[in-house]
Every structure is written in structure tokens, then in C-alpha cells.
Design a protein around this motif. Structure first.
Motif, PDB file in Angstrom:
ATOM      1  N   GLN A 200       5.411  13.320   0.555  1.00 30.86           N
ATOM      2  CA  GLN A 200       4.010  12.669   0.873  1.00 30.86           C
ATOM      3  C   GLN A 200       3.060  12.517  -0.782  1.00 30.86           C
ATOM      4  OE1 GLN A 200       2.315  11.820   3.947  1.00 30.86           O
ATOM      5  NE2 GLN A 200       4.822  11.805   4.087  1.00 30.86           N
ATOM      6  N   ALA A 201       3.499  13.435  -1.732  1.00 38.58           N
ATOM      7  CA  ALA A 201       3.041  13.232  -3.057  1.00 38.58           C
ATOM      8  C   ALA A 201       3.508  11.840  -3.658  1.00 38.58           C
ATOM      9  CB  ALA A 201       3.300  14.270  -3.714  1.00 38.58           C
ATOM     10  N   SER A 202       4.721  11.513  -3.338  1.00 37.95           N
ATOM     11  CA  SER A 202       5.178  10.336  -3.746  1.00 37.95           C
ATOM     12  C   SER A 202       4.549   9.062  -3.438  1.00 37.95           C
ATOM     13  CB  SER A 202       6.732  10.056  -3.496  1.00 37.95           C
ATOM     14  OG  SER A 202       6.875   9.848  -2.351  1.00 37.95           O
ATOM     15  N   VAL A 203       3.850   9.140  -2.068  1.00 42.69           N
ATOM     16  CA  VAL A 203       2.973   8.017  -1.851  1.00 42.69           C
ATOM     17  C   VAL A 203       1.861   7.769  -3.014  1.00 42.69           C
ATOM     18  CG1 VAL A 203       1.632   6.782  -0.057  1.00 42.69           C
ATOM     19  CG2 VAL A 203       3.534   8.545   0.644  1.00 42.69           C
ATOM     20  N   GLN A 204       1.198   8.701  -3.143  1.00 36.36           N
ATOM     21  CA  GLN A 204       0.014   8.625  -4.200  1.00 36.36           C
ATOM     22  C   GLN A 204       0.590   8.236  -5.664  1.00 36.36           C
ATOM     23  OE1 GLN A 204      -3.145   8.572  -3.642  1.00 36.36           O
ATOM     24  NE2 GLN A 204      -3.401   8.034  -5.803  1.00 36.36           N
ATOM     25  N   ASN A 205       1.760   8.880  -5.921  1.00 40.05           N
ATOM     26  CA  ASN A 205       2.381   8.677  -7.187  1.00 40.05           C
ATOM     27  C   ASN A 205       2.744   7.220  -7.212  1.00 40.05           C
ATOM     28  OD1 ASN A 205       2.055  11.157  -7.914  1.00 40.05           O
ATOM     29  ND2 ASN A 205       4.129  11.811  -7.421  1.00 40.05           N
ATOM     30  N   ARG A 206       3.503   6.566  -6.182  1.00 42.58           N
ATOM     31  CA  ARG A 206       3.851   5.157  -6.212  1.00 42.58           C
ATOM     32  C   ARG A 206       2.574   4.463  -6.418  1.00 42.58           C
ATOM     33  NH1 ARG A 206       9.026   4.091  -3.970  1.00 42.58           N
ATOM     34  NH2 ARG A 206      10.028   6.238  -3.451  1.00 42.58           N
ATOM     35  N   ALA A 207       1.541   4.765  -5.807  1.00 40.60           N
ATOM     36  CA  ALA A 207       0.286   3.885  -5.867  1.00 40.60           C
ATOM     37  C   ALA A 207      -0.376   4.061  -7.346  1.00 40.60           C
ATOM     38  CB  ALA A 207      -0.663   4.153  -4.737  1.00 40.60           C
ATOM     39  N   GLY A 208      -0.275   5.134  -7.772  1.00 44.76           N
ATOM     40  CA  GLY A 208      -0.754   5.400  -8.939  1.00 44.76           C
ATOM     41  C   GLY A 208       0.055   4.769 -10.299  1.00 44.76           C
ATOM     42  N   LEU A 322     -14.943  -5.654 -21.271  1.00 39.75           N
ATOM     43  CA  LEU A 322     -15.731  -5.326 -19.894  1.00 39.75           C
ATOM     44  C   LEU A 322     -15.241  -6.146 -18.901  1.00 39.75           C
ATOM     45  CD1 LEU A 322     -18.109  -4.272 -18.656  1.00 39.75           C
ATOM     46  CD2 LEU A 322     -19.435  -6.256 -19.808  1.00 39.75           C
ATOM     47  N   ASN A 323     -14.757  -7.492 -18.967  1.00 36.53           N
ATOM     48  CA  ASN A 323     -14.297  -8.387 -17.927  1.00 36.53           C
ATOM     49  C   ASN A 323     -12.941  -8.035 -17.439  1.00 36.53           C
ATOM     50  OD1 ASN A 323     -16.191 -10.994 -17.711  1.00 36.53           O
ATOM     51  ND2 ASN A 323     -16.117 -10.232 -19.590  1.00 36.53           N
ATOM     52  N   LEU A 324     -11.872  -7.476 -18.293  1.00 39.94           N
ATOM     53  CA  LEU A 324     -10.932  -7.057 -17.820  1.00 39.94           C
ATOM     54  C   LEU A 324     -10.890  -5.824 -16.992  1.00 39.94           C
ATOM     55  CD1 LEU A 324      -8.367  -7.884 -20.705  1.00 39.94           C
ATOM     56  CD2 LEU A 324      -8.986  -9.062 -18.679  1.00 39.94           C
ATOM     57  N   ALA A 325     -11.571  -4.763 -17.098  1.00 35.80           N
ATOM     58  CA  ALA A 325     -11.935  -3.731 -16.508  1.00 35.80           C
ATOM     59  C   ALA A 325     -12.399  -3.829 -15.109  1.00 35.80           C
ATOM     60  CB  ALA A 325     -12.961  -2.655 -17.313  1.00 35.80           C
ATOM     61  N   VAL A 326     -13.338  -4.878 -15.055  1.00 34.45           N
ATOM     62  CA  VAL A 326     -13.848  -5.257 -13.708  1.00 34.45           C
ATOM     63  C   VAL A 326     -12.692  -5.998 -12.834  1.00 34.45           C
ATOM     64  CG1 VAL A 326     -15.256  -7.021 -12.296  1.00 34.45           C
ATOM     65  CG2 VAL A 326     -16.122  -5.830 -14.473  1.00 34.45           C
ATOM     66  N   LEU A 327     -11.803  -6.747 -13.427  1.00 36.75           N
ATOM     67  CA  LEU A 327     -10.611  -7.307 -12.658  1.00 36.75           C
ATOM     68  C   LEU A 327      -9.654  -6.109 -12.517  1.00 36.75           C
ATOM     69  CD1 LEU A 327      -9.762 -10.366 -14.814  1.00 36.75           C
ATOM     70  CD2 LEU A 327     -11.116 -10.286 -12.704  1.00 36.75           C
ATOM     71  N   ASN A 328      -9.459  -5.301 -13.089  1.00 37.55           N
ATOM     72  CA  ASN A 328      -8.502  -3.933 -12.715  1.00 37.55           C
ATOM     73  C   ASN A 328      -9.106  -3.231 -11.723  1.00 37.55           C
ATOM     74  OD1 ASN A 328      -6.149  -2.706 -13.273  1.00 37.55           O
ATOM     75  ND2 ASN A 328      -6.904  -1.194 -14.924  1.00 37.55           N
ATOM     76  N   ILE A 329     -10.369  -2.839 -11.821  1.00 42.26           N
ATOM     77  CA  ILE A 329     -10.922  -2.285 -10.799  1.00 42.26           C
ATOM     78  C   ILE A 329     -10.664  -3.015  -9.359  1.00 42.26           C
ATOM     79  CG2 ILE A 329     -13.087  -1.060  -9.736  1.00 42.26           C
ATOM     80  CD1 ILE A 329     -13.829  -0.440 -12.756  1.00 42.26           C
ATOM     81  N   LEU A 330     -11.128  -4.239  -9.282  1.00 41.57           N
ATOM     82  CA  LEU A 330     -11.003  -5.011  -8.124  1.00 41.57           C
ATOM     83  C   LEU A 330      -9.556  -5.376  -7.500  1.00 41.57           C
ATOM     84  CD1 LEU A 330     -13.952  -7.614  -8.846  1.00 41.57           C
ATOM     85  CD2 LEU A 330     -14.060  -5.477  -7.466  1.00 41.57           C
ATOM     86  N   SER A 331      -8.585  -4.721  -8.321  1.00 40.92           N
ATOM     87  CA  SER A 331      -7.208  -5.112  -7.820  1.00 40.92           C
ATOM     88  C   SER A 331      -7.085  -4.380  -6.441  1.00 40.92           C
ATOM     89  CB  SER A 331      -6.137  -4.619  -8.925  1.00 40.92           C
ATOM     90  OG  SER A 331      -6.341  -3.097  -9.030  1.00 40.92           O
ATOM     91  N   GLY A 332      -7.658  -3.351  -6.103  1.00 40.65           N
ATOM     92  CA  GLY A 332      -7.614  -2.596  -4.917  1.00 40.65           C
ATOM     93  C   GLY A 332      -6.859  -1.448  -4.825  1.00 40.65           C
ATOM     94  N   PHE A 333      -6.382  -0.719  -5.564  1.00 44.20           N
ATOM     95  CA  PHE A 333      -5.911   0.608  -5.370  1.00 44.20           C
ATOM     96  C   PHE A 333      -6.759   1.626  -5.805  1.00 44.20           C
ATOM     97  CE2 PHE A 333      -2.051  -1.963  -7.114  1.00 44.20           C
ATOM     98  CZ  PHE A 333      -1.144  -1.547  -5.883  1.00 44.20           C
ATOM     99  N   VAL A 334      -7.929   1.359  -6.399  1.00 44.90           N
ATOM    100  CA  VAL A 334      -8.989   2.340  -6.358  1.00 44.90           C
ATOM    101  C   VAL A 334     -10.405   1.768  -5.563  1.00 44.90           C
ATOM    102  CG1 VAL A 334      -8.308   3.488  -8.492  1.00 44.90           C
ATOM    103  CG2 VAL A 334      -9.830   1.310  -8.519  1.00 44.90           C
ATOM    104  N   THR A 335     -10.010   0.713  -4.966  1.00 45.82           N
ATOM    105  CA  THR A 335     -11.329   0.036  -4.156  1.00 45.82           C
ATOM    106  C   THR A 335     -10.628  -0.441  -2.762  1.00 45.82           C
ATOM    107  OG1 THR A 335     -11.227  -1.751  -5.443  1.00 45.82           O
ATOM    108  CG2 THR A 335     -12.790  -0.487  -6.195  1.00 45.82           C
ATOM    109  N   VAL A 336     -10.590   0.557  -1.769  1.00 48.08           N
ATOM    110  CA  VAL A 336     -10.192   0.039  -0.607  1.00 48.08           C
ATOM    111  C   VAL A 336     -11.185  -0.834   0.221  1.00 48.08           C
ATOM    112  CG1 VAL A 336      -8.985   0.834   1.394  1.00 48.08           C
ATOM    113  CG2 VAL A 336      -8.828   2.234  -0.631  1.00 48.08           C
TER     114      VAL A 336
END
Length: 459
Positions: A200-208, A322-336
């Protein structure tokens, strides 16, 4: 170094160089100096005698720690403005009255010095001037641009690409930085996530790990910021001279950049497979390499776009980050779950498509995870008889027992589809449509950078 070579060549042939203000350590390399002001020659003679004559003519001495060429330019500008030359009345004497084939150093005569009256009456220099066109900018003074016929775009592209290749391999530090940043980043990820396993820990590791892959967009930014500002400055100067336009310039830059990114992306993908334990096989390796290459390219495109808008590299770097940080956050892994407006804006985010592709790639249908007692997390009590069955154990609760613990439904992630659902991604199989959209938006971001370069040159 270039002028040292030219000075060596000048022992056997005549070398003519046009410089506005050579450095003080470069000036002694010249044997003869010609000063021109307002289209008229005010001095032509040995370089060693130019400063003394200007001191006499201007009535002022050259300061000890002043570049002699700067002093000569000021003297020429002052005399040219007054319509005067350095002539007989300065007490030094003159050797000739104008430019001719038998005068001056080349013809065996002494230095050519124009008297005051001759300097005012002499025609402009006999060298035909190039046709000039005055262009203006909103933030700079007027500049002169040579009105000449630029080569075709394809010819300029070939020349620029050849020059860029030479410059790249002549700078080993930049070459290694561009080639090794991605590889070192892959090794760092391997250190933290190897080997992911199937618990089960590998699920989060893969997503990370996949979320860290999206951070490769910042490496693309660093690659561009280490190279493009200097290339941009050269392009601006040569574009003002009418040498070539933004299309061959950006095409040449992309032709050098893209192969490097592709090779680095492929090496990165191989390391993720064999060091971290992510999905293997040629299909997975090449799809992962494709997504990584697109991610790095988008980072470079955003950096190029802001460097086209802003001259100062530090300020441009802040805006890009700044712009790349926004794009990275919106990728989906930390903003479901995001607001609908953000979801709509996210449709033009290349990292959104990259994250969907790699999530489906790594959380594939036949991937299964183990679920043990230790994975249960927070248990709760029950007084009824229940049975919880999954891939690794059977647990039967005793009737009327208040000390029995078991999990709610789907508390364990058992396969790839459940992992996709947990992170808010839809299963798209091979994700052909997402792959196409990633390519489209990668090209679109580079096209926006091109349009900004066109706007920059038009201003």
C-alpha cells in the motif's frame, strides 16, 4: 585574442578594422589610426602619434588612466562638430592635404593631416556609405540598421544551426549542464523511491515519483536560462542589422535543444524502470520518455517567452518560476478536486495531459497491490458478524464481540484502476488522445514564444 591574430597577420598583409572604442590593451596593436567625424577624416597617421596630436589640437592632455581610444573619440567628435581638423597651425606640421594613393603609411608618406580650412572644405570620405534606415524603439534611442537583403529563412537556419552546434561544443560546461541535469535528477529520485514494490505504501510512492517527474519542467527552465539570454542578445543585434528574422533563430535553437531533451528523457525513463521499479517494457519506456521530453520542452518554451519580454535574466527567472510552479501544482497529483474555473484553465496546461498519461501508464489494469493487517490504518469496532476478504487475507469478526476490527470498503487500494480513481484520474487505456494533446500544447507553447520574439523585433 582575435586582434592578436589579426596583428600577426598584419605583418604580411593589410588588415582594416572598424572599432568604436577598443580597450587600452588593444589600442597598441594598431599601427595606423584613421579618425572620422561627421563624414570627414580629421586624422590619419601612426597610432602612436594620434594622442599627442589630439592633445595639441584640443588644448588638453589625455589623463594618465584614460583609454587613449576614448580620448581620441572625444577629440574627433569635438573637432568634427566645429568643422576643424588637426593641421599646420598646431605647430607639428603636416605631410599631406588629403587622401591619395601615394600618401600615408601604405604609400610611403607621412601621416595625413588636414588643416583647419581644408577640414572644413574637404568633401566627405570617398568611401561610399551603406544605405541606412532609421528605426525607433519605445525604450531606446534611435539605432541605425543596415538596409541589406537578408538571406532566405532556410539558408539562415542552416547557418545558425551550424554556428549553434559549434558554440555548444566549444562550451563543455554548458554542454554537460544540459546533458546531465536530467540524469542527476533521475538518480536523486532513484535514491528516494527505489524500489517501489507492490504494497500500500508503494501506491503513494509511485504517485510521489510521478509528481517529481512533472518538476522536470523546471530543469527545462534552467537549461533555457543558462543559454538563451546570451543567444537572444546576439539575435537582437543581428536582427537590427537585417541579418535574419526570429523564425530561423528559434528554429535553430529548437533543433539543438530537442535532441538533447529527447536523449535525456530516454535515459531518465530507463533509470525509472530499472532503478526505481516503475513499469517496464519498450512501450512504457518510450511513452515515459516522450512525456518527459515534452515536459522539459515546455519549461524551455516558457523561459524563452519571458526572456523575449524581459531583458533582465533575474526578473525573467522569477516570472518563469512562478508560472511553472502554478502549472506543476495543477498537474493533479496534489490537487485532486479543483474549482470548475481552474479545471477549465487547466485544459491548456501541458502538465495536466502529461500527468494523465503517466498515471495511466504506471497504474495499469493488471497492476495489483497487496493489503495486509498493518495497512489498515484506523480500525473501528463492531458488534455484528462480518467478513472482510481481499487479495491477501480473510478476516472474520466474531458475533457480539466489541473488540473486532476491520476496514471500511475500498480502504485498501487493490489495483491500478482503484489508484487512478483515488487520485482523480480517468482511465484512458493507451491515452492516444492525451498523447496528441500533449504534443499539440508543447508545440503551441513554443509558437507563443515565437510570437513574442516577433513582437520584440517589431518594437
Amino acid at each position: 585574442r582575435v586582434l592578436d591574430v589579426l596583428a600577426t597577420l598584419a605583418k604580411d598583409t593589410c588588415v582594416i578594422s572598424t572599432l568604436h572604442s577598443p580597450r587600452s590593451d588593444v589600442y597598441p596593436l594598431f599601427s595606423t589610426v584613421v579618425l572620422v567625424a561627421n563624414g570627414r577624416v580629421v586624422f590619419c597617421g601612426p597610432a602612436a602619434g594620434a594622442v599627442p596630436r589630439c592633445e595639441v589640437a584640443a588644448g588638453d592632455r589625455c589623463p594618465t588612466h584614460t583609454n587613449p581610444s576614448d580620448f581620441l573619440l572625444l577629440c574627433a567628435m569635438e573637432l568634427g562638430t566645429r568643422g576643424e581638423g588637426i593641421g599646420d597651425n598646431d605647430g607639428v606640421g603636416r605631410a599631406g592635404g588629403g587622401l591619395s594613393d601615394n600618401q600615408g603609411p601604405a604609400g610611403g608618406g607621412g601621416p595625413i593631416l588636414l588643416s583647419n580650412s581644408e577640414a572644413a572644405a574637404a568633401p566627405p570620405t570617398t568611401i561610399a556609405p551603406l544605405p541606412l534606415v532609421v528605426v525607433t524603439t519605445s525604450s531606446r534611442q534611435r539605432q541605425l540598421k543596415v538596409n541589406k537583403q537578408a538571406p532566405p529563412a532556410w539558408r539562415a537556419y542552416v547557418i545558425l544551426t551550424h554556428r549553434a552546434l559549434l558554440n555548444t561544443f566549444r562550451q563543455p560546461a554548458l554542454l554537460l549542464a544540459r546533458a546531465l541535469q536530467v540524469i542527476f535528477f533521475a538518480l536523486i529520485i532513484s535514491y528516494f523511491y527505489a524500489v517501489v514494490g507492490f504494497d500500500q505504501a508503494s501506491v503513494q510512492n509511485r504517485a510521489g515519483a510521478m509528481f517529481e517527474w512533472c518538476a522536470l519542467i523546471f530543469i527545462g527552465m534552467l537549461n533555457a536560462m543558462s543559454i538563451f539570454p546570451a543567444e537572444r542578445d546576439v539575435f537582437v543585434r543581428e536582427n537590427l542589422d537585417g541579418a535574419y528574422g526570429p523564425l530561423p533563430f528559434l528554429a535553430s535553437y529548437s533543433s539543438i535543444e530537442t535532441p538533447f531533451n529527447g536523449v535525456c528523457g530516454l535515459v531518465f525513463s530507463v533509470i525509472m524502470t530499472y532503478a526505481v521499479g516503475m513499469r517496464g517494457g519498450l512501450y512504457a519506456i518510450f511513452v515515459r520518455a516522450y512525456a518527459v521530453t515534452a515536459c522539459i520542452s515546455v519549461g524551455e518554451s516558457v523561459a524563452v517567452a519571458f526572456c523575449a519580454l524581459v531583458d533582465h535574466p533575474g526578473f525573467a527567472l522569477s516570472l518563469v518560476s512562478l508560472n511553472l510552479a502554478v502549472l506543476n501544482i495543477l498537474s493533479g497529483f496534489v490537487t485532486v478536486h479543483m474549482p470548475p474555473v481552474i479545471e477549465a484553465i487547466n485544459m491548456i496546461n501541458p502538465l495536466h495531459y502529461m500527468a494523465t498519461i503517466i498515471a495511466n501508464l504506471e497504474f495499469y489494469d493488471t497492476l495489483h497491490f497487496k493489503c495486509h493487517d498493518a495497512d489498515f490504518g484506523m480500525p473501528y469496532t463492531t458488534t455484528g458478524a462480518s467478513t472482510l476478504t481481499n487479495t491477501s487475507f480473510n478476516f472474520t469478526a466474531a458475533a457480539n464481540s466489541s473488540s473486532t476490527y476491520y476496514l471500511e470498503e475500498e480502504a485498501c487500494i487493490l489495483d491500478g484502476n482503484m489508484a487512478l480513481k483515488r487520485y482523480g484520474y480517468q482511465s484512458c487505456g493507451a491515452c492516444v488522445g492525451k498523447l496528441v494533446m500533449l504534443a499539440v500544447y508543447t508545440a503551441a507553447y513554443r509558437f507563443v514564444a515565437y510570437l513574442l520574439l516577433v513582437w520584440r523585433t517589431s518594437k
